[in-house]
Design an enzyme around this catalytic site. Sequence first.
Site, PDB file in Angstrom:
ATOM      1  CG  HIS A  62     -40.551 -42.304  19.369  1.00 12.05           C
ATOM      2  ND1 HIS A  62     -39.840 -41.281  19.840  1.00 12.05           N
ATOM      3  CD2 HIS A  62     -40.296 -42.403  17.824  1.00 12.05           C
ATOM      4  CE1 HIS A  62     -39.677 -40.537  19.048  1.00 12.05           C
ATOM      5  NE2 HIS A  62     -39.496 -40.807  17.539  1.00 12.05           N
ATOM      6  CB  CYS A 121     -42.232 -39.452  15.542  1.00 11.65           C
ATOM      7  SG  CYS A 121     -41.286 -40.574  14.269  1.00 11.65           S
TER       8      CYS A 121
END
Length: 430
Positions: free
Chosen positions: A145, A153
Amino acid sequence: MLKRIALAASLALALAACQDENLARGSTRHLVPIPPAAMALMSAKGMTKDDPILIRAYKKESELEVWKRGSNGKYALLKTYPICRWSGQLGPKTREGDRQVPEGFYTVTPAQMNPNSAYYLSFDTGYPNVYDRSLGRNGGDIMVHGSCTSRGCFAMTDQNVAEIYAIAREAFASGQRAFQFQSYPFRMTAENLAKHRLDPNIAFWKNLKEGSDTFEVTKEEVQVAVTNKRYQFGKDASVAEAVMQKQSQDEKEVADLVARGTKPIKLVYNDGDTHESFRTALANVTGVSDPKLGYVSRIEGISSGPQQVALDDSGREKIETPTTALAFASMKEVPAEAPQPKAVASAQPAAAPAPAAATTTSASQETPFYKKMFGGVADLFSTSSSQPAAETAQAAPTTAPTAAPAAKIPAKPQKRAEAISGVKVAQVRN
């Protein structure tokens, strides 16, 4: 009151971490075309926006690669993107909340693309996969992202994730049903394997290397299965033989490195890392957010990178003399010479040793690789203009040893040398 509201918003964002809260419904940023520069790069490499893609990520190097399949059916590297933030340590993700970035072979489908991400744009990596579930691992919402915050992440900055998202979107629109996402602790080089040979995860990492080697030999998407809690990679006899030859050569290189004195180590991260091109920018962040990067998770420790810990032959941490202690030991004064046993006492007092001459040290700084290869700041962050910071390194003066009381000759003041280097943040590498 406004400060309390801002702080509450920051904390909410931190707790959300990699979970997408669909805060941007109605946005059209997921429809933005592939940037002209990326299209020109594809054309120069004989690729088109319609070609299928494959992604490989490396935690230690903090880099993410986008590959495209050409007309010959083989994948070729399109572009390498610096990762702004990943969290945890080297090693696989095992449970919800451990802040670990997964390692393994995953599949991304169109349904995993999120145009309404709380972090600009994102796609789900597919953790946990069949292999993870066979080991009882849990957790989820592990994304690639935007922004620069991570709780398991790959945070890429808004501009870079927008480009990656657009490239994947066009591949899906042209008929690709899913793309493979390969996540590694580091590049599977002989040097990395030699240094990490005593890590508890080495057996798992060698299993991942089998898949990496298969891709390196074939340049085709790796066929992955799971048997007896191990990855199995489908290949015909000729490919299997080529992979075995590569593995044999790599093992020989590892053995040679060990024989030449490469020591086993482990890397200990404060909480993950960032690409070197972002390190100075993040070190200058004074709060939890940056005007170009957005919210930045756990800023502490990023500026220094991981701590390298030496291991003994059993894999335990070695207790070594700190370099500072060695430096102080070298600065001890030489003891006065002892009188000869039969020497006649002299009425003249012993001459005091002359004071050491002050030395001048010069601070030099070689231009890092990413400053030589990449361009300005703006391409890594957002569309806003960049403002490179400047950093000055200054050598501390060294105090000359004190002369004997009788001499009282003042020491010559030491000069100071400065090395000034412009701090730039690297662009993506083609």
